[in-house]
Design a protein around this motif. Structure first.
Motif, PDB file in Angstrom:
ATOM      1  N   ARG A  40       0.833  -1.207   0.000  1.00 43.01           N
ATOM      2  CA  ARG A  40       0.000   0.000   0.000  1.00 43.01           C
ATOM      3  C   ARG A  40       0.865   1.253   0.000  1.00 43.01           C
ATOM      4  O   ARG A  40       0.529   2.250  -0.651  1.00 43.01           O
ATOM      5  CB  ARG A  40      -0.938  -0.001   1.214  1.00 43.01           C
ATOM      6  N   MET A  41       1.967   1.217   0.748  1.00 39.69           N
ATOM      7  CA  MET A  41       2.876   2.366   0.764  1.00 39.69           C
ATOM      8  C   MET A  41       3.384   2.671  -0.637  1.00 39.69           C
ATOM      9  O   MET A  41       3.387   3.828  -1.088  1.00 39.69           O
ATOM     10  CB  MET A  41       4.061   2.083   1.691  1.00 39.69           C
ATOM     11  N   ALA A  49      -0.992  10.112   8.353  1.00 44.37           N
ATOM     12  CA  ALA A  49      -0.925   9.539   9.703  1.00 44.37           C
ATOM     13  C   ALA A  49      -0.339   8.132   9.672  1.00 44.37           C
ATOM     14  O   ALA A  49       0.463   7.759  10.541  1.00 44.37           O
ATOM     15  CB  ALA A  49      -2.317   9.514  10.330  1.00 44.37           C
ATOM     16  N   GLU A  50      -0.721   7.342   8.672  1.00 44.15           N
ATOM     17  CA  GLU A  50      -0.179   5.980   8.555  1.00 44.15           C
ATOM     18  C   GLU A  50       1.314   6.005   8.249  1.00 44.15           C
ATOM     19  O   GLU A  50       2.088   5.218   8.804  1.00 44.15           O
ATOM     20  CB  GLU A  50      -0.922   5.229   7.455  1.00 44.15           C
ATOM     21  N   LEU A  51       1.712   6.909   7.394  1.00 43.04           N
ATOM     22  CA  LEU A  51       3.122   6.989   7.034  1.00 43.04           C
ATOM     23  C   LEU A  51       3.954   7.432   8.236  1.00 43.04           C
ATOM     24  O   LEU A  51       5.038   6.878   8.491  1.00 43.04           O
ATOM     25  CB  LEU A  51       3.307   7.963   5.867  1.00 43.04           C
ATOM     26  N   ARG A  52       3.453   8.393   8.981  1.00 34.44           N
ATOM     27  CA  ARG A  52       4.171   8.836  10.181  1.00 34.44           C
ATOM     28  C   ARG A  52       4.247   7.712  11.205  1.00 34.44           C
ATOM     29  O   ARG A  52       5.269   7.545  11.880  1.00 34.44           O
ATOM     30  CB  ARG A  52       3.481  10.055  10.784  1.00 34.44           C
ATOM     31  N   ARG A  53       3.184   6.929  11.321  1.00 36.48           N
ATOM     32  CA  ARG A  53       3.181   5.818  12.273  1.00 36.48           C
ATOM     33  C   ARG A  53       4.237   4.788  11.890  1.00 36.48           C
ATOM     34  O   ARG A  53       4.943   4.261  12.746  1.00 36.48           O
ATOM     35  CB  ARG A  53       1.791   5.169  12.318  1.00 36.48           C
ATOM     36  N   TRP A  54       4.372   4.526  10.607  1.00 41.88           N
ATOM     37  CA  TRP A  54       5.395   3.590  10.141  1.00 41.88           C
ATOM     38  C   TRP A  54       6.793   4.141  10.382  1.00 41.88           C
ATOM     39  O   TRP A  54       7.685   3.414  10.848  1.00 41.88           O
ATOM     40  CB  TRP A  54       5.197   3.301   8.650  1.00 41.88           C
ATOM     41  N   ILE A  55       7.013   5.405  10.074  1.00 47.17           N
ATOM     42  CA  ILE A  55       8.336   6.011  10.274  1.00 47.17           C
ATOM     43  C   ILE A  55       8.746   5.922  11.734  1.00 47.17           C
ATOM     44  O   ILE A  55       9.887   5.568  12.057  1.00 47.17           O
ATOM     45  CB  ILE A  55       8.334   7.485   9.790  1.00 47.17           C
ATOM     46  N   ALA A  56       7.812   6.216  12.633  1.00 49.20           N
ATOM     47  CA  ALA A  56       8.115   6.176  14.061  1.00 49.20           C
ATOM     48  C   ALA A  56       8.401   4.759  14.535  1.00 49.20           C
ATOM     49  O   ALA A  56       9.353   4.512  15.301  1.00 49.20           O
ATOM     50  CB  ALA A  56       6.961   6.784  14.855  1.00 49.20           C
ATOM     51  N   ALA A  57       7.587   3.799  14.085  1.00 52.04           N
ATOM     52  CA  ALA A  57       7.782   2.413  14.504  1.00 52.04           C
ATOM     53  C   ALA A  57       9.074   1.846  13.937  1.00 52.04           C
ATOM     54  O   ALA A  57       9.829   1.144  14.631  1.00 52.04           O
ATOM     55  CB  ALA A  57       6.587   1.565  14.065  1.00 52.04           C
ATOM     56  N   ARG A  58       9.340   2.154  12.689  1.00 48.35           N
ATOM     57  CA  ARG A  58      10.554   1.639  12.051  1.00 48.35           C
ATOM     58  C   ARG A  58      11.811   2.237  12.687  1.00 48.35           C
ATOM     59  O   ARG A  58      12.853   1.591  12.726  1.00 48.35           O
ATOM     60  CB  ARG A  58      10.514   1.953  10.557  1.00 48.35           C
ATOM     61  N   PHE A  59      11.701   3.455  13.206  1.00 42.94           N
ATOM     62  CA  PHE A  59      12.861   4.040  13.876  1.00 42.94           C
ATOM     63  C   PHE A  59      13.268   3.189  15.079  1.00 42.94           C
ATOM     64  O   PHE A  59      14.460   3.086  15.401  1.00 42.94           O
ATOM     65  CB  PHE A  59      12.579   5.475  14.330  1.00 42.94           C
ATOM     66  N   LEU A 229       6.809  -6.953  12.412  1.00 40.05           N
ATOM     67  CA  LEU A 229       6.879  -5.523  12.694  1.00 40.05           C
ATOM     68  C   LEU A 229       5.808  -4.769  11.907  1.00 40.05           C
ATOM     69  O   LEU A 229       5.097  -3.912  12.451  1.00 40.05           O
ATOM     70  CB  LEU A 229       8.284  -5.012  12.347  1.00 40.05           C
ATOM     71  N   LEU A 230       5.681  -5.105  10.629  1.00 43.23           N
ATOM     72  CA  LEU A 230       4.675  -4.429   9.817  1.00 43.23           C
ATOM     73  C   LEU A 230       3.261  -4.831  10.214  1.00 43.23           C
ATOM     74  O   LEU A 230       2.336  -4.004  10.148  1.00 43.23           O
ATOM     75  CB  LEU A 230       4.917  -4.722   8.334  1.00 43.23           C
ATOM     76  N   ASP A 231       3.076  -6.071  10.621  1.00 42.34           N
ATOM     77  CA  ASP A 231       1.768  -6.470  11.139  1.00 42.34           C
ATOM     78  C   ASP A 231       1.365  -5.569  12.317  1.00 42.34           C
ATOM     79  O   ASP A 231       0.228  -5.102  12.411  1.00 42.34           O
ATOM     80  CB  ASP A 231       1.810  -7.919  11.630  1.00 42.34           C
ATOM     81  N   ALA A 232       2.327  -5.332  13.216  1.00 43.52           N
ATOM     82  CA  ALA A 232       2.053  -4.524  14.391  1.00 43.52           C
ATOM     83  C   ALA A 232       1.749  -3.078  14.019  1.00 43.52           C
ATOM     84  O   ALA A 232       0.861  -2.443  14.594  1.00 43.52           O
ATOM     85  CB  ALA A 232       3.232  -4.586  15.364  1.00 43.52           C
ATOM     86  N   VAL A 233       2.480  -2.542  13.060  1.00 46.07           N
ATOM     87  CA  VAL A 233       2.223  -1.178  12.596  1.00 46.07           C
ATOM     88  C   VAL A 233       0.833  -1.077  11.989  1.00 46.07           C
ATOM     89  O   VAL A 233       0.077  -0.144  12.268  1.00 46.07           O
ATOM     90  CB  VAL A 233       3.284  -0.736  11.576  1.00 46.07           C
ATOM     91  N   ASP A 234       0.490  -2.041  11.156  1.00 47.02           N
ATOM     92  CA  ASP A 234      -0.807  -2.031  10.479  1.00 47.02           C
ATOM     93  C   ASP A 234      -1.947  -2.121  11.482  1.00 47.02           C
ATOM     94  O   ASP A 234      -2.939  -1.387  11.388  1.00 47.02           O
ATOM     95  CB  ASP A 234      -0.871  -3.205   9.501  1.00 47.02           C
ATOM     96  N   ARG A 235      -1.815  -3.014  12.467  1.00 50.07           N
ATOM     97  CA  ARG A 235      -2.893  -3.207  13.455  1.00 50.07           C
ATOM     98  C   ARG A 235      -3.020  -2.027  14.401  1.00 50.07           C
ATOM     99  O   ARG A 235      -4.101  -1.763  14.918  1.00 50.07           O
ATOM    100  CB  ARG A 235      -2.641  -4.478  14.260  1.00 50.07           C
ATOM    101  N   SER A 236      -1.924  -1.307  14.626  1.00 50.70           N
ATOM    102  CA  SER A 236      -1.963  -0.220  15.605  1.00 50.70           C
ATOM    103  C   SER A 236      -2.842   0.938  15.156  1.00 50.70           C
ATOM    104  O   SER A 236      -3.250   1.771  15.970  1.00 50.70           O
ATOM    105  CB  SER A 236      -0.553   0.307  15.887  1.00 50.70           C
ATOM    106  N   GLY A 237      -3.170   0.981  13.879  1.00 50.43           N
ATOM    107  CA  GLY A 237      -4.027   2.049  13.385  1.00 50.43           C
ATOM    108  C   GLY A 237      -5.477   1.656  13.304  1.00 50.43           C
ATOM    109  O   GLY A 237      -6.327   2.464  12.910  1.00 50.43           O
ATOM    110  N   ALA A 238      -5.765   0.410  13.657  1.00 49.04           N
ATOM    111  CA  ALA A 238      -7.141  -0.080  13.538  1.00 49.04           C
ATOM    112  C   ALA A 238      -8.028   0.507  14.641  1.00 49.04           C
ATOM    113  O   ALA A 238      -7.577   0.799  15.718  1.00 49.04           O
ATOM    114  CB  ALA A 238      -7.156  -1.592  13.614  1.00 49.04           C
TER     115      ALA A 238
END
Length: 238
Positions: A40-41, A49-59, A229-238
């Motif tokens: 999707r990215m 908001a999703e992109l920022r959430r990924w950037i923060a989690a990936r950091f 890691l990506l599963d967790a990022v994806d679910r955190s926005g649900a």
């Protein structure tokens, strides 16, 4: 009566070319570029908001890369191997006169509207991301050097992912300053170099069927870490 040897004991080790292809097959089929969130990215479907959430989690993952590399470094018994692996820590942490990958990721966050203090605040990171990162660091701490180095071979697919990501950000997310993409641009060449170095170390150490199977399993584990890691990022926005 003597027990029959297992299939693993009965066969010879794979030739280097075949072993390399088996390792590459893992990243070609299980690397996180195939994860729906990354897909999707790259199609430009993420909200800011999703992109920022990924950037923060990936950091949170990025900041632990030098930690796992320090753990691997301590496992080498030859100075030349330690010197070569130390370069990875310099790439991420930087030197006295140049910022490294961690600083470049912080600049990506700033370009996306995230303050550095927000990125360093681990309490903001989804628990699943923390769990995945800690699992990888613990793996590198506890497992033999062959396993830990083999796990890093996800880098074989990283340069292509970085090229795809750069193109996607430039096309779909023009609100992010292009200067913030420096991390991705740097990893195109660094990732290829690091993968070549790690592959040489794995080929030199994995000379038995058992060792080769362990190396493949370690790489599969690392792919699972990145996927989780990506599963967790994806679910955190649900």
């Amino acid at each position: 009566m003597t027990a029959a040897p297992s299939d693993l004991d009965a066969r010879a080790a794979w030739p280097a070319a075949d072993f390399t292809e088996r390792l590459r097959a893992v990243t070609e089929t299980r690397y996180h570029d195939r994860h729906p969130f990354n897909q999707r990215m790259h199609r430009g479907e993420l909200t800011p908001a999703e992109l920022r959430r990924w950037i923060a989690a990936r950091f949170h993952y990025q900041r632990h890369i030098p930690v796992k590399d320090a753990l691997i470094l301590a496992k080498f018994d030859r100075p030349e191997e330690r010197r070569a692996w130390l370069r990875r820590m310099h790439d991420q942490d930087g030197t006295d006169d140049a910022g490294g990958g961690i600083d470049r990721w912080l600049r990506l966050g700033e370009a996306a509207g995230l303050a550095r203090e927000e990125l360093w605040d681990a309490s903001r990171v989804p628990p699943g991301v923390r769990f995945a990162v800690e699992g990888y660091v613990t793996f590198c701490r506890r497992r033999p050097v062959l396993d830990a180095v083999a796990a890093s071979l996800t880098e074989m697919s990283a340069p292509d992912l970085m090229r795809t990501r750069i193109a996607a950000f430039e096309r779909h997310y023009p609100w992010i300053d292009p200067a913030g993409l420096a991390y991705f641009r740097t990893r195109v060449t660094q990732g290829a170099r690091d993968a070549e170095q790690a592959l040489a170390l794995v080929l030199a150490r994995a000379r038995t069927p058992e060792a080769q199977q362990r190396a493949v399993a370690a790489l599969e584990f690392k792919c699972e870490v990145l996927w989780a890691l990506l599963d967790a990022v994806d679910r955190s926005g649900a």
